[in-house]
Design a protein around this motif. Structure first.
Motif, PDB file in Angstrom:
ATOM      1  N   ALA A 124      17.282   9.415   2.351  1.00 45.83           N
ATOM      2  CA  ALA A 124      17.505   8.031   2.720  1.00 45.83           C
ATOM      3  C   ALA A 124      16.333   8.032   4.049  1.00 45.83           C
ATOM      4  O   ALA A 124      16.301   8.937   4.823  1.00 45.83           O
ATOM      5  CB  ALA A 124      18.965   7.823   3.206  1.00 45.83           C
ATOM      6  N   VAL A 125      15.867   6.928   3.901  1.00 47.83           N
ATOM      7  CA  VAL A 125      14.752   6.504   5.185  1.00 47.83           C
ATOM      8  C   VAL A 125      15.342   4.937   5.427  1.00 47.83           C
ATOM      9  O   VAL A 125      15.763   4.365   4.849  1.00 47.83           O
ATOM     10  CB  VAL A 125      13.341   6.368   4.438  1.00 47.83           C
ATOM     11  N   GLY A 126      14.980   4.991   6.980  1.00 45.47           N
ATOM     12  CA  GLY A 126      15.345   3.732   7.528  1.00 45.47           C
ATOM     13  C   GLY A 126      14.242   2.698   7.406  1.00 45.47           C
ATOM     14  O   GLY A 126      13.182   2.885   7.222  1.00 45.47           O
ATOM     15  N   ASP A 127      14.615   1.569   7.741  1.00 44.07           N
ATOM     16  CA  ASP A 127      13.865   0.125   7.781  1.00 44.07           C
ATOM     17  C   ASP A 127      12.764   0.679   8.724  1.00 44.07           C
ATOM     18  O   ASP A 127      11.318   0.405   8.047  1.00 44.07           O
ATOM     19  CB  ASP A 127      14.758  -0.817   8.056  1.00 44.07           C
ATOM     20  N   ASP A 128      12.779   1.118   9.793  1.00 45.39           N
ATOM     21  CA  ASP A 128      11.805   1.212  10.866  1.00 45.39           C
ATOM     22  C   ASP A 128      10.510   2.309  10.236  1.00 45.39           C
ATOM     23  O   ASP A 128       9.496   2.115  10.477  1.00 45.39           O
ATOM     24  CB  ASP A 128      12.299   1.574  12.126  1.00 45.39           C
ATOM     25  N   ASP A 129      11.197   3.239   9.760  1.00 42.49           N
ATOM     26  CA  ASP A 129      10.546   4.521   9.120  1.00 42.49           C
ATOM     27  C   ASP A 129       9.415   3.723   7.986  1.00 42.49           C
ATOM     28  O   ASP A 129       8.370   4.072   7.801  1.00 42.49           O
ATOM     29  CB  ASP A 129      11.229   5.436   8.420  1.00 42.49           C
ATOM     30  N   VAL A 130      10.407   3.044   7.138  1.00 36.36           N
ATOM     31  CA  VAL A 130       9.415   2.380   6.235  1.00 36.36           C
ATOM     32  C   VAL A 130       8.259   1.455   6.600  1.00 36.36           C
ATOM     33  O   VAL A 130       7.057   1.742   6.305  1.00 36.36           O
ATOM     34  CB  VAL A 130      10.266   1.621   5.139  1.00 36.36           C
ATOM     35  N   ARG A 131       8.702   0.587   7.747  1.00 31.78           N
ATOM     36  CA  ARG A 131       7.576  -0.110   8.255  1.00 31.78           C
ATOM     37  C   ARG A 131       6.630   0.489   8.982  1.00 31.78           C
ATOM     38  O   ARG A 131       5.084   0.181   8.849  1.00 31.78           O
ATOM     39  CB  ARG A 131       8.236  -1.127   9.417  1.00 31.78           C
ATOM     40  N   ALA A 132       6.842   1.829   9.626  1.00 33.29           N
ATOM     41  CA  ALA A 132       5.865   2.524  10.156  1.00 33.29           C
ATOM     42  C   ALA A 132       4.793   3.174   9.071  1.00 33.29           C
ATOM     43  O   ALA A 132       3.717   3.242   9.154  1.00 33.29           O
ATOM     44  CB  ALA A 132       6.419   3.447  11.169  1.00 33.29           C
ATOM     45  N   ALA A 133       5.535   3.668   7.986  1.00 34.59           N
ATOM     46  CA  ALA A 133       4.720   4.093   6.729  1.00 34.59           C
ATOM     47  C   ALA A 133       3.807   3.293   6.400  1.00 34.59           C
ATOM     48  O   ALA A 133       2.636   3.623   6.030  1.00 34.59           O
ATOM     49  CB  ALA A 133       5.566   4.949   5.934  1.00 34.59           C
ATOM     50  N   LEU A 134       4.341   2.153   5.909  1.00 38.45           N
ATOM     51  CA  LEU A 134       3.610   1.253   5.347  1.00 38.45           C
ATOM     52  C   LEU A 134       2.266   0.490   6.279  1.00 38.45           C
ATOM     53  O   LEU A 134       1.123   0.481   5.946  1.00 38.45           O
ATOM     54  CB  LEU A 134       4.446  -0.008   5.207  1.00 38.45           C
ATOM     55  N   GLY A 135       2.668   0.406   7.675  1.00 35.82           N
ATOM     56  CA  GLY A 135       1.753   0.232   8.563  1.00 35.82           C
ATOM     57  C   GLY A 135       0.574   1.238   8.562  1.00 35.82           C
ATOM     58  O   GLY A 135      -0.946   0.782   8.726  1.00 35.82           O
ATOM     59  N   ALA A 136       0.975   2.627   8.790  1.00 36.05           N
ATOM     60  CA  ALA A 136       0.164   3.621   8.702  1.00 36.05           C
ATOM     61  C   ALA A 136      -1.015   3.831   7.374  1.00 36.05           C
ATOM     62  O   ALA A 136      -1.927   4.157   7.454  1.00 36.05           O
ATOM     63  CB  ALA A 136       0.921   4.970   8.916  1.00 36.05           C
ATOM     64  N   ALA A 137      -0.190   3.305   6.310  1.00 39.08           N
ATOM     65  CA  ALA A 137      -1.116   2.955   5.143  1.00 39.08           C
ATOM     66  C   ALA A 137      -2.117   1.890   5.133  1.00 39.08           C
ATOM     67  O   ALA A 137      -2.769   1.787   4.317  1.00 39.08           O
ATOM     68  CB  ALA A 137      -0.063   2.940   3.976  1.00 39.08           C
ATOM     69  N   GLY A 138      -2.046   1.108   5.981  1.00 37.87           N
ATOM     70  CA  GLY A 138      -3.084   0.092   6.239  1.00 37.87           C
ATOM     71  C   GLY A 138      -2.467  -1.295   5.939  1.00 37.87           C
ATOM     72  O   GLY A 138      -3.609  -2.258   5.689  1.00 37.87           O
ATOM     73  N   LEU A 139      -1.310  -1.421   5.715  1.00 39.75           N
ATOM     74  CA  LEU A 139      -0.808  -2.685   5.156  1.00 39.75           C
ATOM     75  C   LEU A 139      -0.640  -3.585   6.544  1.00 39.75           C
ATOM     76  O   LEU A 139      -0.115  -3.181   7.481  1.00 39.75           O
ATOM     77  CB  LEU A 139       0.679  -2.630   4.571  1.00 39.75           C
ATOM     78  N   PRO A 140      -1.184  -4.747   6.225  1.00 40.81           N
ATOM     79  CA  PRO A 140      -1.027  -5.803   7.386  1.00 40.81           C
ATOM     80  C   PRO A 140       0.523  -6.169   7.767  1.00 40.81           C
ATOM     81  O   PRO A 140       1.277  -6.169   6.803  1.00 40.81           O
ATOM     82  CB  PRO A 140      -2.038  -6.972   7.031  1.00 40.81           C
ATOM     83  N   PRO A 141       0.609  -6.522   8.913  1.00 38.31           N
ATOM     84  CA  PRO A 141       2.020  -7.064   9.229  1.00 38.31           C
ATOM     85  C   PRO A 141       2.737  -7.908   8.153  1.00 38.31           C
ATOM     86  O   PRO A 141       4.036  -7.514   7.990  1.00 38.31           O
ATOM     87  CB  PRO A 141       1.800  -7.690  10.479  1.00 38.31           C
TER      88      PRO A 141
END
Length: 308
Positions: free
Chosen positions: A228-245
């Motif tokens: 399981a991964v948390g919402d904040d972890d998912v947001r951080a990973a997506l941001g690190a992958a270059g996705l805009p906010p």
């Protein structure tokens, strides 16, 4: 019978095209690149080449159609996926409002009924509302979580890990997109529904991610555990992958907003489809993960240390 199919090269759209052809219907296929169409069907469909984000193209390509099957083509990586989805559907909405299109079958999603708080799914809810206001006959097919989403996790599955932002032990609707295509084709060909109709497409049974890991373990012949991964972890990973906010929130919000909901449409004979996850995984995942599984660490009692 004039039927328009959008995203005819996708998991669902390609199935719909084949079934319509087998039923004796020559569908009108809206596609950006005709070369992506299956060579076997390319000459059997009415190809309309263009960009579905072009409102004028959509209006022209759908004009005069009895029924349009609409799949939102907006990628989650768009800077503002929800706004982009609504803009893309605007041409269809305008055609339906003007009477140029009589019926629309929309591929929607479980969670669209929330009308807010579910990330990119919110856009489908707003498209539902826009189509309902046109006066055209509308059918919203609210599908469950696609089996094919697992194809985006091949690297993790190769390590024996199934990560999820959902609650691992909570059952939810999982469905084979091929079965969704079957339901779509049946509804496109049926001529006796009117007004506003909503139908769920929920697969053969509700599955938790814990149960999915067990099924994949059997189908793949390798241990798979849930992480399981948390919402904040998912947001951080997506941001690190270059996705805009905007894209980050649209993606992360889908699971965050729907993880505790019960679909508006109950599981019954109308919403249940036949293909099991085990059968799908054996056919589609196992060939892609055919390398031997890495050795599992052993616990003190000698058993494999893989806990779901």
């Amino acid at each position: 019978m004039s039927i328009v199919v959008t995203t005819p090269t996708g998991h669902v759209g390609s199935r719909v095209v084949r079934l319509l052809l087998q039923a004796g219907v020559r569908p009108r296929a809206l596609v950006r690149d005709p070369a992506r169409l299956d060579a076997a069907v390319r000459g059997l469909v009415d190809v309309r080449q263009g960009d579905m984000t072009d409102t004028a193209f959509v209006r022209e390509a759908t004009a005069g159609a009895r029924t349009v099957f609409w799949v939102d083509p907006t990628p989650h990586t768009d800077p503002d996926p929800n706004a982009a989805s609504e803009r893309t559907a605007a041409g269809l909405v305008a055609a339906a409002r003007a009477g140029d299109v009589e019926r629309v079958v929309l591929l929607s999603s479980v969670g669209a009924e929330l009308r807010g708080g579910a990330g990119h799914i919110d856009a489908l809810g707003r498209i539902e509302e826009s189509l309902d206001a046109t006066g055209a006959d509308t059918l919203h097919l609210r599908s469950g979580y696609f089996f094919s989403n697992l194809l985006m996790s091949l690297e993790d599955l190769a390590r024996g890990v199934l990560t999820t932002q959902f609650r691992p032990g909570r059952p939810m609707a999982w469905v084979d997109p091929r079965d969704v295509g079957d339901v779509v084709a049946a509804r496109l060909l049926a001529d006796d529904w009117r007004g506003r109709v909503v139908q769920g497409v929920h697969g053969p049974e509700d599955l938790s991610f814990v149960r999915v890991a067990e099924i994949l373990t059997g189908a793949l012949g390798r241990p798979v555990r849930v992480e399981a991964v948390g919402d904040d972890d998912v947001r951080a990973a997506l941001g690190a992958a270059g996705l805009p906010p905007g894209a980050v929130e649209a993606v992360a919000g889908m699971a965050a907003g729907t993880r505790d909901m019960t679909p508006e449409q109950p599981r019954d004979v109308l919403t249940t489809t036949p293909t099991t996850l085990a059968a799908w995984a054996y056919a589609h995942l196992r060939p892609l993960l055919s390398e031997p599984a890495p050795a599992q660490p052993r616990s003190a009692d000698g058993s494999a240390g893989a806990a779901a």
